[in-house]
Design a protein around this motif. Sequence first.
Motif, PDB file in Angstrom:
ATOM      1  N   SER A  68       0.821  -1.214   0.000  1.00 14.12           N
ATOM      2  CA  SER A  68       0.000   0.000   0.000  1.00 14.12           C
ATOM      3  C   SER A  68       0.851   1.258   0.000  1.00 14.12           C
ATOM      4  N   ALA A  69       2.117   1.141   0.419  1.00  9.90           N
ATOM      5  CA  ALA A  69       2.992   2.307   0.511  1.00  9.90           C
ATOM      6  C   ALA A  69       4.053   2.329  -0.572  1.00  9.90           C
ATOM      7  N   ILE A  70       3.958   1.407  -1.520  1.00  9.48           N
ATOM      8  CA  ILE A  70       4.990   1.299  -2.550  1.00  9.48           C
ATOM      9  C   ILE A  70       4.830   2.352  -3.640  1.00  9.48           C
ATOM     10  N   GLY A  71       3.764   3.138  -3.541  1.00 15.09           N
ATOM     11  CA  GLY A  71       3.508   4.158  -4.554  1.00 15.09           C
ATOM     12  C   GLY A  71       4.640   5.160  -4.698  1.00 15.09           C
ATOM     13  N   GLY A  72       5.329   5.471  -3.589  1.00 15.50           N
ATOM     14  CA  GLY A  72       6.437   6.412  -3.664  1.00 15.50           C
ATOM     15  C   GLY A  72       7.531   5.912  -4.583  1.00 15.50           C
ATOM     16  N   PHE A  73       7.863   4.628  -4.466  1.00 11.36           N
ATOM     17  CA  PHE A  73       8.862   4.028  -5.350  1.00 11.36           C
ATOM     18  C   PHE A  73       8.386   4.055  -6.799  1.00 11.36           C
ATOM     19  N   LEU A  74       7.132   3.686  -7.024  1.00  9.77           N
ATOM     20  CA  LEU A  74       6.600   3.654  -8.387  1.00  9.77           C
ATOM     21  C   LEU A  74       6.545   5.053  -9.001  1.00  9.77           C
ATOM     22  N   ASP A  75       6.234   6.056  -8.186  1.00  4.73           N
ATOM     23  CA  ASP A  75       6.222   7.424  -8.693  1.00  4.73           C
ATOM     24  C   ASP A  75       7.624   7.867  -9.094  1.00  4.73           C
ATOM     25  N   ARG A  76       8.616   7.523  -8.270  1.00  2.15           N
ATOM     26  CA  ARG A  76       9.997   7.876  -8.613  1.00  2.15           C
ATOM     27  C   ARG A  76      10.442   7.157  -9.878  1.00  2.15           C
ATOM     28  N   VAL A  91      12.447  -3.322 -19.180  1.00  2.70           N
ATOM     29  CA  VAL A  91      12.704  -4.428 -18.263  1.00  2.70           C
ATOM     30  C   VAL A  91      14.086  -4.290 -17.636  1.00  2.70           C
ATOM     31  N   VAL A  92      15.087  -3.988 -18.462  1.00  5.70           N
ATOM     32  CA  VAL A  92      16.448  -3.835 -17.938  1.00  5.70           C
ATOM     33  C   VAL A  92      16.505  -2.715 -16.912  1.00  5.70           C
ATOM     34  N   GLU A  93      15.970  -1.546 -17.261  1.00  5.53           N
ATOM     35  CA  GLU A  93      16.032  -0.413 -16.346  1.00  5.53           C
ATOM     36  C   GLU A  93      15.138  -0.624 -15.127  1.00  5.53           C
ATOM     37  N   GLY A  94      14.034  -1.333 -15.292  1.00  2.67           N
ATOM     38  CA  GLY A  94      13.177  -1.636 -14.150  1.00  2.67           C
ATOM     39  C   GLY A  94      13.905  -2.469 -13.121  1.00  2.67           C
ATOM     40  N   ILE A  95      14.672  -3.455 -13.567  1.00  3.88           N
ATOM     41  CA  ILE A  95      15.458  -4.294 -12.663  1.00  3.88           C
ATOM     42  C   ILE A  95      16.555  -3.468 -12.001  1.00  3.88           C
ATOM     43  N   VAL A  96      17.294  -2.706 -12.803  1.00  2.90           N
ATOM     44  CA  VAL A  96      18.407  -1.914 -12.268  1.00  2.90           C
ATOM     45  C   VAL A  96      17.900  -0.901 -11.247  1.00  2.90           C
ATOM     46  N   TYR A  97      16.829  -0.173 -11.596  1.00  2.00           N
ATOM     47  CA  TYR A  97      16.328   0.875 -10.707  1.00  2.00           C
ATOM     48  C   TYR A  97      15.794   0.281  -9.401  1.00  2.00           C
ATOM     49  N   THR A  98      15.107  -0.840  -9.489  1.00  2.00           N
ATOM     50  CA  THR A  98      14.576  -1.466  -8.278  1.00  2.00           C
ATOM     51  C   THR A  98      15.708  -1.865  -7.341  1.00  2.00           C
ATOM     52  N   LEU A  99      16.756  -2.475  -7.870  1.00  2.00           N
ATOM     53  CA  LEU A  99      17.889  -2.864  -7.035  1.00  2.00           C
ATOM     54  C   LEU A  99      18.580  -1.640  -6.432  1.00  2.00           C
ATOM     55  N   GLU A 100      18.682  -0.567  -7.203  1.00  2.00           N
ATOM     56  CA  GLU A 100      19.321   0.647  -6.697  1.00  2.00           C
ATOM     57  C   GLU A 100      18.522   1.278  -5.562  1.00  2.00           C
ATOM     58  N   ILE A 136       5.346  -2.212 -11.848  1.00  2.00           N
ATOM     59  CA  ILE A 136       6.592  -1.640 -12.370  1.00  2.00           C
ATOM     60  C   ILE A 136       6.483  -1.436 -13.873  1.00  2.00           C
ATOM     61  N   LEU A 137       6.067  -2.480 -14.586  1.00  2.00           N
ATOM     62  CA  LEU A 137       6.008  -2.400 -16.045  1.00  2.00           C
ATOM     63  C   LEU A 137       5.016  -1.340 -16.508  1.00  2.00           C
ATOM     64  N   GLU A 138       3.896  -1.213 -15.820  1.00  2.00           N
ATOM     65  CA  GLU A 138       2.849  -0.292 -16.256  1.00  2.00           C
ATOM     66  C   GLU A 138       3.190   1.168 -15.994  1.00  2.00           C
ATOM     67  N   ARG A 139       4.251   1.438 -15.238  1.00  2.00           N
ATOM     68  CA  ARG A 139       4.679   2.816 -15.040  1.00  2.00           C
ATOM     69  C   ARG A 139       5.472   3.354 -16.230  1.00  2.00           C
ATOM     70  N   PHE A 140       5.842   2.482 -17.158  1.00  2.00           N
ATOM     71  CA  PHE A 140       6.535   2.936 -18.360  1.00  2.00           C
ATOM     72  C   PHE A 140       5.515   3.370 -19.411  1.00  2.00           C
ATOM     73  N   ASP A 141       5.947   4.295 -20.264  1.00  2.00           N
ATOM     74  CA  ASP A 141       5.063   4.840 -21.300  1.00  2.00           C
ATOM     75  C   ASP A 141       5.069   3.901 -22.508  1.00  2.00           C
ATOM     76  N   ILE A 142       4.537   2.704 -22.289  1.00  2.00           N
ATOM     77  CA  ILE A 142       4.575   1.666 -23.318  1.00  2.00           C
ATOM     78  C   ILE A 142       3.190   1.057 -23.472  1.00  2.00           C
ATOM     79  N   ASP A 143       2.756   0.896 -24.712  1.00  2.00           N
ATOM     80  CA  ASP A 143       1.539   0.148 -24.999  1.00  2.00           C
ATOM     81  C   ASP A 143       1.946  -1.319 -25.060  1.00  2.00           C
ATOM     82  N   TRP A 144       1.846  -1.996 -23.922  1.00  2.00           N
ATOM     83  CA  TRP A 144       2.375  -3.358 -23.825  1.00  2.00           C
ATOM     84  C   TRP A 144       1.657  -4.316 -24.761  1.00  2.00           C
TER      85      TRP A 144
END
Length: 204
Positions: A68-76, A91-100, A136-144
Amino acid sequence: MRRHGWSGDIPRSDEEAAERILGAARRAIDGGQPATVSTIAQSLGVTRQTVYRYFPTQEALLAATALSAIGGFLDRLADQLGAIDDPTQAVVEGIVYTLEQLSQDRYLRLVVEPGKASAFTAGVTSDMAIGFGRSILERFDIDWAAAGFGGEKLDGLAEFMLRTLQSFIVDPGGPDRRGDGLREYLDDWIAPAIRSRAGTTTRR
């Protein structure tokens, strides 16, 4: 919904009751206090049984609080990476950013690091884990769907990303890959798999 307790301020719905419980848990965590069922119940003026009605275990309460509080991470993530329009890079940047971000976001650590409250507790194929991956994936500007990852295929992509992410969390291994080194590794081994699936149709 039970009509007693709550320090005289009865929630109008089960949804409001659950949100009050999660809000109390977030306040406890933000204040450096243990978010136990007992302390949350006491702060809200209800019994432990009332809390358990909405969250059947301590682990379920912590997991739901973290999500419920993960929105801050998703917004960033959206601010930093949301303009990416290539599925492979996302996908690559999603993994890297999450680990960072793990060292900076206590709620993100609750969600993904090994532990009883983790979204991964029931495995990366659990509804909770897949939901986090899709977020995570849906925060990208992509028509999946247009990119070839509609419906169940997007869940499959989220699972693939989560399995990769989990492996780096559980066993960082050596050499110590981070930043550009991690990107290079993922570009070599993960990116080809994503590119090979993009725009294809699933045949069984």
